[in-house]
Scaffold this motif. Structure first.
Motif, PDB file in Angstrom:
ATOM      1  N   MET A   1       0.827  -1.196   0.000  1.00  0.00           N
ATOM      2  CA  MET A   1       0.000   0.000   0.000  1.00  0.00           C
ATOM      3  C   MET A   1       0.867   1.254   0.000  1.00  0.00           C
ATOM      4  SD  MET A   1      -3.006  -1.337   2.554  1.00  0.00           S
ATOM      5  CE  MET A   1      -3.863   0.200   2.540  1.00  0.00           C
ATOM      6  N   ARG A   2       2.158   1.091   0.131  1.00  0.00           N
ATOM      7  CA  ARG A   2       3.127   2.192   0.092  1.00  0.00           C
ATOM      8  C   ARG A   2       2.933   3.211   1.219  1.00  0.00           C
ATOM      9  NH1 ARG A   2       5.946   1.492  -4.720  1.00  0.00           N
ATOM     10  NH2 ARG A   2       4.767   0.412  -6.312  1.00  0.00           N
ATOM     11  N   GLU A   3       2.374   2.770   2.320  1.00  0.00           N
ATOM     12  CA  GLU A   3       2.262   3.623   3.506  1.00  0.00           C
ATOM     13  C   GLU A   3       3.430   3.264   4.417  1.00  0.00           C
ATOM     14  OE1 GLU A   3      -1.557   4.221   5.262  1.00  0.00           O
ATOM     15  OE2 GLU A   3      -2.560   3.755   3.373  1.00  0.00           O
ATOM     16  N   TYR A   4       4.616   3.677   3.988  1.00  0.00           N
ATOM     17  CA  TYR A   4       5.856   3.253   4.626  1.00  0.00           C
ATOM     18  C   TYR A   4       5.986   3.752   6.059  1.00  0.00           C
ATOM     19  CZ  TYR A   4       7.039   2.090  -0.190  1.00  0.00           C
ATOM     20  OH  TYR A   4       7.029   1.568  -1.455  1.00  0.00           O
ATOM     21  N   GLN A  35      12.802   1.333   4.985  1.00  0.00           N
ATOM     22  CA  GLN A  35      13.628   2.537   4.974  1.00  0.00           C
ATOM     23  C   GLN A  35      14.232   2.775   3.592  1.00  0.00           C
ATOM     24  OE1 GLN A  35      16.216   1.779   8.298  1.00  0.00           O
ATOM     25  NE2 GLN A  35      14.848   2.800   9.726  1.00  0.00           N
ATOM     26  N   GLN A  36      14.650   1.727   2.910  1.00  0.00           N
ATOM     27  CA  GLN A  36      15.175   1.880   1.552  1.00  0.00           C
ATOM     28  C   GLN A  36      14.096   2.409   0.610  1.00  0.00           C
ATOM     29  OE1 GLN A  36      16.717  -2.080   0.907  1.00  0.00           O
ATOM     30  NE2 GLN A  36      18.784  -1.484   1.542  1.00  0.00           N
ATOM     31  N   ALA A  37      12.883   1.900   0.758  1.00  0.00           N
ATOM     32  CA  ALA A  37      11.778   2.382  -0.068  1.00  0.00           C
ATOM     33  C   ALA A  37      11.472   3.850   0.228  1.00  0.00           C
ATOM     34  CB  ALA A  37      10.534   1.519   0.157  1.00  0.00           C
ATOM     35  N   LEU A  38      11.508   4.213   1.504  1.00  0.00           N
ATOM     36  CA  LEU A  38      11.283   5.616   1.885  1.00  0.00           C
ATOM     37  C   LEU A  38      12.350   6.527   1.303  1.00  0.00           C
ATOM     38  CD1 LEU A  38      10.125   5.564   5.609  1.00  0.00           C
ATOM     39  CD2 LEU A  38       8.952   6.636   3.706  1.00  0.00           C
ATOM     40  N   PHE A  39      13.616   6.121   1.413  1.00  0.00           N
ATOM     41  CA  PHE A  39      14.703   6.935   0.881  1.00  0.00           C
ATOM     42  C   PHE A  39      14.558   7.097  -0.625  1.00  0.00           C
ATOM     43  CE2 PHE A  39      17.348   5.427   4.678  1.00  0.00           C
ATOM     44  CZ  PHE A  39      17.039   6.555   5.415  1.00  0.00           C
ATOM     45  N   ALA A  40      14.191   6.043  -1.311  1.00  0.00           N
ATOM     46  CA  ALA A  40      14.000   6.119  -2.760  1.00  0.00           C
ATOM     47  C   ALA A  40      12.834   7.051  -3.102  1.00  0.00           C
ATOM     48  CB  ALA A  40      13.749   4.728  -3.332  1.00  0.00           C
ATOM     49  N   GLN A  41      11.755   6.939  -2.348  1.00  0.00           N
ATOM     50  CA  GLN A  41      10.579   7.767  -2.581  1.00  0.00           C
ATOM     51  C   GLN A  41      10.874   9.250  -2.336  1.00  0.00           C
ATOM     52  OE1 GLN A  41       7.312   7.480   0.315  1.00  0.00           O
ATOM     53  NE2 GLN A  41       5.948   7.059  -1.401  1.00  0.00           N
ATOM     54  N   ARG A  42      11.712   9.527  -1.354  1.00  0.00           N
ATOM     55  CA  ARG A  42      11.976  10.910  -0.948  1.00  0.00           C
ATOM     56  C   ARG A  42      13.290  11.462  -1.498  1.00  0.00           C
ATOM     57  NH1 ARG A  42      10.417   9.928   5.388  1.00  0.00           N
ATOM     58  NH2 ARG A  42       8.209   9.554   5.052  1.00  0.00           N
ATOM     59  N   ALA A  43      13.936  10.739  -2.369  1.00  0.00           N
ATOM     60  CA  ALA A  43      15.262  11.123  -2.848  1.00  0.00           C
ATOM     61  C   ALA A  43      15.282  12.498  -3.510  1.00  0.00           C
ATOM     62  CB  ALA A  43      15.795  10.068  -3.818  1.00  0.00           C
ATOM     63  N   ALA A  54       5.460  16.330   5.651  1.00  0.00           N
ATOM     64  CA  ALA A  54       5.356  15.803   7.016  1.00  0.00           C
ATOM     65  C   ALA A  54       4.328  16.577   7.836  1.00  0.00           C
ATOM     66  CB  ALA A  54       6.720  15.834   7.692  1.00  0.00           C
ATOM     67  N   MET A  55       4.252  17.862   7.649  1.00  0.00           N
ATOM     68  CA  MET A  55       3.339  18.687   8.446  1.00  0.00           C
ATOM     69  C   MET A  55       1.871  18.450   8.083  1.00  0.00           C
ATOM     70  SD  MET A  55       5.094  20.170  10.718  1.00  0.00           S
ATOM     71  CE  MET A  55       4.183  21.553  11.345  1.00  0.00           C
ATOM     72  N   ARG A  56       1.619  17.778   6.974  1.00  0.00           N
ATOM     73  CA  ARG A  56       0.229  17.411   6.638  1.00  0.00           C
ATOM     74  C   ARG A  56      -0.275  16.287   7.548  1.00  0.00           C
ATOM     75  NH1 ARG A  56       1.906  18.379   0.948  1.00  0.00           N
ATOM     76  NH2 ARG A  56       2.498  16.196   0.845  1.00  0.00           N
ATOM     77  N   LEU A  99       9.103  11.608  14.079  1.00  0.00           N
ATOM     78  CA  LEU A  99       9.762  12.629  13.264  1.00  0.00           C
ATOM     79  C   LEU A  99      10.825  12.019  12.346  1.00  0.00           C
ATOM     80  CD1 LEU A  99      10.114  15.528  15.865  1.00  0.00           C
ATOM     81  CD2 LEU A  99       8.343  15.197  14.126  1.00  0.00           C
ATOM     82  N   VAL A 100      11.515  11.004  12.830  1.00  0.00           N
ATOM     83  CA  VAL A 100      12.498  10.306  11.991  1.00  0.00           C
ATOM     84  C   VAL A 100      11.772   9.646  10.830  1.00  0.00           C
ATOM     85  CG1 VAL A 100      14.100   8.337  11.897  1.00  0.00           C
ATOM     86  CG2 VAL A 100      14.213   9.956  13.805  1.00  0.00           C
ATOM     87  N   ASN A 101      10.694   8.935  11.129  1.00  0.00           N
ATOM     88  CA  ASN A 101       9.931   8.246  10.096  1.00  0.00           C
ATOM     89  C   ASN A 101       9.351   9.202   9.068  1.00  0.00           C
ATOM     90  OD1 ASN A 101      10.480   5.866  11.445  1.00  0.00           O
ATOM     91  ND2 ASN A 101       8.494   5.754  12.438  1.00  0.00           N
ATOM     92  N   ALA A 102       9.005  10.407   9.517  1.00  0.00           N
ATOM     93  CA  ALA A 102       8.448  11.413   8.609  1.00  0.00           C
ATOM     94  C   ALA A 102       9.532  12.093   7.787  1.00  0.00           C
ATOM     95  CB  ALA A 102       7.670  12.453   9.412  1.00  0.00           C
ATOM     96  N   GLY A 103      10.793  11.897   8.161  1.00  0.00           N
ATOM     97  CA  GLY A 103      11.897  12.499   7.404  1.00  0.00           C
ATOM     98  C   GLY A 103      12.347  13.842   7.937  1.00  0.00           C
TER      99      GLY A 103
END
Length: 108
Positions: A1-4, A35-43, A54-56, A99-103
């Motif tokens: 579901m990509r809700e990392y 975490q790898q998927a998150l980093f790729a998504q947020r690169a 994140a503030m949303r 906060l870490v998880n949100a980036g």
């Protein structure tokens, strides 16, 4: 579901519940994948875009507006080791991990 972020939070709860450490390697393997998927998504995100995204999240917004958390984050900027001391409190640890998880807080 990509809700990392939600998946990471579930794994962190699982890690806390796994007091016998029976599933530690499985939990860590899943955390690494997420975490790898998150980093790729947020690169391609800038810091401003990361903060805006994140503030949303209402929980992140609440944490960021908390004066105690603001003080902890300011202290951590000047002394990253201080963050480790704050992580000893389960309540603060949960907020910092959110906060870490949100980036918002970057780890290496």
């Amino acid at each position: 579901m990509r809700e990392y972020t939600k998946a990471l939070e579930a794994l962190q709860a699982a890690e806390s519940a796994d007091t016998a450490n029976a599933h530690t390697s499985e939990i860590h393997a899943q955390e690494l994948k997420i975490q790898q998927a998150l980093f790729a998504q947020r690169a391609e995100e800038t810091e401003e875009q990361t903060l805006e995204r994140a503030m949303r999240d209402p929980e992140v917004s609440k944490i960021m507006s908390d004066p105690v958390m603001q003080q902890i984050l300011q202290q951590a900027q000047g002394n990253p080791a201080a963050l480790q001391d704050h992580m000893k409190s389960p309540i603060i640890r949960e907020k910092i991990m959110k906060l870490v998880n949100a980036g918002i807080i970057k780890t290496r």
